[in-house]
Design an enzyme around this catalytic site. Structure first.
Site, PDB file in Angstrom:
ATOM      1  CE1 TYR A 144      -3.744   2.441   0.655  1.00 23.88           C
ATOM      2  CE2 TYR A 144      -2.407   3.260   2.469  1.00 23.88           C
ATOM      3  CZ  TYR A 144      -3.497   3.388   1.632  1.00 23.88           C
ATOM      4  OH  TYR A 144      -4.328   4.481   1.758  1.00 23.88           O
ATOM      5  CG  ASP A 147       5.782   3.334   0.867  1.00 31.55           C
ATOM      6  OD1 ASP A 147       6.092   3.812   1.978  1.00 31.55           O
ATOM      7  OD2 ASP A 147       4.630   3.355   0.412  1.00 31.55           O
ATOM      8  CE  LYS A 167       2.013   4.779   8.535  1.00 33.00           C
ATOM      9  NZ  LYS A 167       0.611   4.710   8.912  1.00 33.00           N
TER      10      LYS A 167
HETATM   11  N1  HOZ Z   1      -4.232   2.640   6.237  1.00 35.52           N
HETATM   12  C1  HOZ Z   1      -3.349   2.988   7.280  1.00 35.52           C
HETATM   13  C2  HOZ Z   1      -2.820   1.808   7.998  1.00 35.52           C
HETATM   14  N2  HOZ Z   1      -2.007   0.944   7.219  1.00 35.52           N
HETATM   15  C3  HOZ Z   1      -3.984   3.984   8.248  1.00 35.52           C
HETATM   16  C4  HOZ Z   1      -5.254   3.569   8.839  1.00 35.52           C
HETATM   17  C5  HOZ Z   1      -5.865   4.631   9.734  1.00 35.52           C
HETATM   18  O1  HOZ Z   1      -5.227   5.575  10.136  1.00 35.52           O
HETATM   19  O2  HOZ Z   1      -7.044   4.488   9.981  1.00 35.52           O
END
Ligand code: HOZ
Length: 428
Positions: free
Chosen positions: A142, A237, A265
């Site tokens: 992702y 990434d 992050k």
């Molecule tokens: N999609 C992210 C986690 N891999 C963030 C999810 C979130 O902050 O709700």
């Protein structure tokens, strides 16, 4: 006292699905999302007054735990001096230096506000540098929610079982090729055939959005060799893994130098941030030094940058990652022992402070094997853990994070609850 259920219903009236990011809605596990009122160290507290040991850690950034004193004091002090200028600051220089000095392949770095933005901007830079359009990504990885990387992606798309998103123009996805993760033969075949059309290859070098999936031995090295041979830009990434698995990134840990790296992050210490950077010959194309456009009023925002500096300074202290490794190992050993005692063959993947328990007996090394997990078991498991005071990600396809604030007692308690939760699993 406000109830989670009341707040969720109210939120649904004003926010699509009641949440600002889909996985948080608990749709994959059932029940009502926990509304957080505050957090400290390894614990989060709900509006209903319940405490949880938190293994989400804001999906990774909180490597020091919640409301770390030094980070909070730094943010307070910075806020007192002004929250945004839209002009350069000395802090940006300090964080840029820290990052470039700790990631061997990072000559230059540019700050943005999220991982999504970092990836989007890095791909644009790679396309400009190579004067080619197509990109290769890997199933289950992702890279944020920008159009070109939303096919066969992990995280929310894996959670909801959707291959892509409506609203992404066909013309955009036609330039995206998604290949199986950890399959070097498929990669070699593709790149050999169409390298003259490929601008870049983007990969999570340790994948954290289909649950935790580790690269096979030699896989990343071979990807590096082939991208170099065919003059294709390699983008790591490291939005999740940057400063999580070592000081710097996976690139340093495995001794592989990508051309560009995306961060997010941890480098914002829990505030919204992203960054992309790498080789000077590519990064010098970024405006205003070069013609490749990228701008942003809040890029380099003082609060996020100072929280990032405070966090990285604490991570630099000797022994920090060794301590995380010990805690990660304690959790792994405990969970494995529980599985053994209960005669369950589920797969547990771990690296340092990141791990995932997959409800499948298969070895999980790609998206297909991650998806062989029984998500109804995960849902049951998640809910029992939650009831017993352990907050896990509300999806099989995410990672458990341990922070420096997690205590050995937290982990021992988690292992005990894990045993009871696994023992109580019922076939539907
Ligand atoms: N999609 C992210 C986690 N891999 C963030 C999810 C979130 O902050 O709700």
């Amino acid at each position: 006292m406000k109830k989670n259920s009341f707040l969720f219903k109210e939120s649904e009236k004003y926010i699509p699905g009641g949440v600002n990011s889909p996985v948080r809605a608990f749709k994959a596990v059932g029940g009502t999302p926990v509304f957080i009122s505050k957090a400290k160290g390894s614990k989060i507290y709900s509006v209903e007054g319940k405490a949880y040991i938190d293994y989400v850690c804001s999906w990774g950034p909180l490597i020091l735990g919640h409301a770390d004193k030094m980070v909070v004091n730094t943010i307070r002090k910075t806020a007192g001096d002004g929250t945004s200028f839209g002009a350069p600051t000395e802090r940006e220089l300090e964080l840029a230096k820290l990052i470039c000095e700790s990631i061997p392949s990072m000559d230059l770095v540019r700050f943005v506000n999220s991982g999504t933005e970092a990836v989007m901007s890095a791909i644009r830079a790679a396309r400009a540098f190579t004067a080619k359009d197509k990109i290769i990504k890997f199933n289950g990885c992702y890279h944020g929610h920008s159009d070109s990387v939303l096919s066969e992606a992990g995280s929310g798309l894996a959670t909801f079982g959707v291959p892509s998103s409506p609203g992404v123009p066909l013309n955009t996805v036609k330039d995206t090729i998604s290949l199986p993760y950890n399959d070097i033969i498929a990669f070699e075949k593709t790149i050999r055939k169409i390298h003259d059309k490929i601008a870049c290859v983007i990969i999570e070098p340790v994948a954290g959005n289909m649950g935790l999936v580790l690269p096979k031995e030699g896989y990343l090295k071979k990807i590096r060799e082939l991208t170099q041979k065919y003059k294709v830009v390699l983008i790591f990434d490291e939005v999740i893994t940057g400063f999580r698995l070592s000081f710097g990134g996976v690139s340093g840990l495995f001794g592989i130098k990508p051309d560009l790296t995306c961060l997010g992050k941890i480098i914002g210490g829990g505030l919204p941030v992203g960054a992309y950077g790498g080789k000077e010959e590519i990064m010098k194309l970024i405006a205003p030094r070069g013609p490749v456009y990228k701008a942003g009023t809040l890029s380099g925002n003082p609060l996020a940058i100072s929280a990032g500096i405070a966090t990285l300074k604490k991570l630099k202290v000797k022994g920090f990652y060794e301590d995380l490794e010990k805690k990660g190992k304690l959790l792994e050993d405990g969970v494995r022992e529980n599985l053994r005692k209960l005669n369950l063959g589920y797969t547990y993947n771990r690296l340092g402070s990141m791990s995932t328990l997959f409800f499948t007996n298969q070895v999980v090394n790609d998206y297909a094997t991650a998806k062989s997990s029984d998500i109804s078991f995960y849902a049951q498991y998640f809910n029992t853990m939650l009831k017993s005071g352990v907050y896990l990600p509300p999806s099989q396809f995410e990672v458990y994070f341990i922070s420096g604030a997690h205590t050995y007692q937290d982990i021992e308690k988690t292992v005990k609850i894990n045993y009871l939760a696994l023992r109580g699993l019922k076939k539907k």
